[in-house]
Write a protein that holds these residues in place. Structure first.
Motif, PDB file in Angstrom:
ATOM      1  N   LEU A  95      -6.228   5.663  -1.967  1.00  0.00           N
ATOM      2  CA  LEU A  95      -4.982   5.454  -2.702  1.00  0.00           C
ATOM      3  C   LEU A  95      -4.043   6.652  -2.623  1.00  0.00           C
ATOM      4  O   LEU A  95      -2.856   6.518  -2.897  1.00  0.00           O
ATOM      5  CB  LEU A  95      -5.273   5.139  -4.168  1.00  0.00           C
ATOM      6  CG  LEU A  95      -5.963   3.805  -4.421  1.00  0.00           C
ATOM      7  CD1 LEU A  95      -6.293   3.644  -5.891  1.00  0.00           C
ATOM      8  CD2 LEU A  95      -5.102   2.662  -3.930  1.00  0.00           C
ATOM      9  N   LYS A 127      -0.545   5.956  -1.280  1.00  0.00           N
ATOM     10  CA  LYS A 127      -0.752   4.921  -0.257  1.00  0.00           C
ATOM     11  C   LYS A 127      -1.401   3.739  -0.964  1.00  0.00           C
ATOM     12  O   LYS A 127      -2.590   3.744  -1.229  1.00  0.00           O
ATOM     13  CB  LYS A 127      -1.664   5.427   0.877  1.00  0.00           C
ATOM     14  CG  LYS A 127      -1.143   6.617   1.621  1.00  0.00           C
ATOM     15  CD  LYS A 127       0.037   6.223   2.456  1.00  0.00           C
ATOM     16  CE  LYS A 127       0.513   7.429   3.253  1.00  0.00           C
ATOM     17  NZ  LYS A 127       1.836   7.272   3.757  1.00  0.00           N
ATOM     18  N   PHE A 128      -0.588   2.741  -1.289  1.00  0.00           N
ATOM     19  CA  PHE A 128      -1.079   1.662  -2.139  1.00  0.00           C
ATOM     20  C   PHE A 128      -1.505   0.410  -1.388  1.00  0.00           C
ATOM     21  O   PHE A 128      -1.617  -0.658  -1.988  1.00  0.00           O
ATOM     22  CB  PHE A 128      -0.033   1.322  -3.196  1.00  0.00           C
ATOM     23  CG  PHE A 128       0.206   2.453  -4.149  1.00  0.00           C
ATOM     24  CD1 PHE A 128      -0.844   3.155  -4.694  1.00  0.00           C
ATOM     25  CD2 PHE A 128       1.488   2.815  -4.488  1.00  0.00           C
ATOM     26  CE1 PHE A 128      -0.635   4.192  -5.587  1.00  0.00           C
ATOM     27  CE2 PHE A 128       1.712   3.847  -5.379  1.00  0.00           C
ATOM     28  CZ  PHE A 128       0.652   4.538  -5.924  1.00  0.00           C
ATOM     29  N   ASP A 129      -1.757   0.508  -0.107  1.00  0.00           N
ATOM     30  CA  ASP A 129      -2.222  -0.657   0.645  1.00  0.00           C
ATOM     31  C   ASP A 129      -3.536  -1.192   0.092  1.00  0.00           C
ATOM     32  O   ASP A 129      -3.770  -2.399   0.069  1.00  0.00           O
ATOM     33  CB  ASP A 129      -2.393  -0.302   2.122  1.00  0.00           C
ATOM     34  CG  ASP A 129      -1.087   0.112   2.768  1.00  0.00           C
ATOM     35  OD1 ASP A 129      -0.016  -0.271   2.246  1.00  0.00           O
ATOM     36  OD2 ASP A 129      -1.127   0.826   3.786  1.00  0.00           O
ATOM     37  N   LYS A 130      -4.393  -0.295  -0.371  1.00  0.00           N
ATOM     38  CA  LYS A 130      -5.708  -0.702  -0.881  1.00  0.00           C
ATOM     39  C   LYS A 130      -5.612  -1.466  -2.198  1.00  0.00           C
ATOM     40  O   LYS A 130      -6.531  -2.175  -2.573  1.00  0.00           O
ATOM     41  CB  LYS A 130      -6.599   0.529  -1.075  1.00  0.00           C
ATOM     42  CG  LYS A 130      -6.951   1.251   0.184  1.00  0.00           C
ATOM     43  CD  LYS A 130      -8.091   0.579   0.852  1.00  0.00           C
ATOM     44  CE  LYS A 130      -8.507   1.396   2.063  1.00  0.00           C
ATOM     45  NZ  LYS A 130      -9.742   0.965   2.613  1.00  0.00           N
ATOM     46  N   ASN A 136      -3.908  -3.957  -2.734  1.00  0.00           N
ATOM     47  CA  ASN A 136      -3.839  -5.393  -2.436  1.00  0.00           C
ATOM     48  C   ASN A 136      -5.169  -6.071  -2.732  1.00  0.00           C
ATOM     49  O   ASN A 136      -5.198  -7.227  -3.150  1.00  0.00           O
ATOM     50  CB  ASN A 136      -3.444  -5.622  -0.984  1.00  0.00           C
ATOM     51  CG  ASN A 136      -2.002  -5.282  -0.732  1.00  0.00           C
ATOM     52  OD1 ASN A 136      -1.178  -5.296  -1.633  1.00  0.00           O
ATOM     53  ND2 ASN A 136      -1.689  -4.948   0.507  1.00  0.00           N
ATOM     54  N   GLU A 137      -6.263  -5.352  -2.522  1.00  0.00           N
ATOM     55  CA  GLU A 137      -7.593  -5.894  -2.810  1.00  0.00           C
ATOM     56  C   GLU A 137      -7.710  -6.237  -4.295  1.00  0.00           C
ATOM     57  O   GLU A 137      -8.208  -7.293  -4.664  1.00  0.00           O
ATOM     58  CB  GLU A 137      -8.654  -4.860  -2.415  1.00  0.00           C
ATOM     59  CG  GLU A 137     -10.068  -5.284  -2.666  1.00  0.00           C
ATOM     60  CD  GLU A 137     -11.069  -4.214  -2.278  1.00  0.00           C
ATOM     61  OE1 GLU A 137     -12.221  -4.332  -2.716  1.00  0.00           O
ATOM     62  OE2 GLU A 137     -10.713  -3.267  -1.549  1.00  0.00           O
ATOM     63  N   SER A 178      -5.160  -6.760  -6.356  1.00  0.00           N
ATOM     64  CA  SER A 178      -4.193  -7.816  -6.620  1.00  0.00           C
ATOM     65  C   SER A 178      -4.759  -9.191  -6.253  1.00  0.00           C
ATOM     66  O   SER A 178      -4.612 -10.155  -7.014  1.00  0.00           O
ATOM     67  CB  SER A 178      -2.915  -7.547  -5.835  1.00  0.00           C
ATOM     68  OG  SER A 178      -1.998  -8.573  -6.029  1.00  0.00           O
ATOM     69  N   GLU A 179      -5.417  -9.286  -5.119  1.00  0.00           N
ATOM     70  CA  GLU A 179      -6.018 -10.557  -4.697  1.00  0.00           C
ATOM     71  C   GLU A 179      -7.126 -10.986  -5.636  1.00  0.00           C
ATOM     72  O   GLU A 179      -7.267 -12.159  -5.964  1.00  0.00           O
ATOM     73  CB  GLU A 179      -6.546 -10.431  -3.272  1.00  0.00           C
ATOM     74  CG  GLU A 179      -5.459 -10.312  -2.232  1.00  0.00           C
ATOM     75  CD  GLU A 179      -5.998  -9.935  -0.860  1.00  0.00           C
ATOM     76  OE1 GLU A 179      -7.239  -9.824  -0.704  1.00  0.00           O
ATOM     77  OE2 GLU A 179      -5.173  -9.730   0.046  1.00  0.00           O
TER      78      GLU A 179
END
Length: 162
Positions: free
Chosen positions: A104, A119-122, A124-125, A127-128
């Protein structure tokens, strides 16, 4: 003497004789036990440190959530983050390390300073995962609403008949 190696305890053949252990002083015996204990803990710690952290660990702590919130708005160095909390800089560094291991935060070194970038790409996990439960409960609430509407209509109909 026992020693912890991997997942097995091994007995040192030279010390396996009970009489030899009896002859040893209590001080040596205690230090041997402490040595065994420390070796086992070290192995456990090393095993746990090798495991990959997940995003859910990062957001489980309120301090880490606040750090995420801070670096989401702008890039900050570790000292600037630590100034915002009433804990030691070492504690904040540990939180930053966990956030880095979770993916993160990325640490960028500029001279002597270490800057934290989000880095907030992770996320998404997360959020899903939350989204699946939101859909589940929305469908349950929709069914409840339909049922309550049906009860209201039946109640109104019953009043009209009287």
């Amino acid at each position: 003497m026992l020693s912890f190696t991997g997942s097995l305890f091994q007995i040192n053949p030279a010390l396996s004789n009970f009489n030899n252990l009896k002859k040893r002083s209590k001080k040596n015996c205690a230090s041997d036990c402490l040595h065994i204990y420390l070796q086992a803990i070290t192995c456990i710690i090393n095993y746990n440190m090798g495991q990959r952290r997940d995003v859910f660990q990062a957001i489980s702590d309120p301090t880490r959530r606040e750090i995420i919130n801070m670096v989401a708005h702008k890039t900050l160095n570790v000292n600037a983050i630590a100034e915002q909390f009433d804990v030691s800089r070492q504690a904040i560094s540990l939180h930053v390390k966990i956030l880095t291991e979770c993916g993160l935060i990325v640490i960028r070194q500029e001279g002597r300073e270490r800057f934290c970038e989000a880095k907030f790409d992770k996320l998404n996990e997360v959020s899903e995962w939350v989204e699946q439960y939101r859909r589940f409960f929305e469908s349950k609430f929709d069914s409840l609403e339909i049922y309550l509407d049906k009860l209201q209509k039946n109640k109104k109909y019953a009043k009209k008949r009287k």
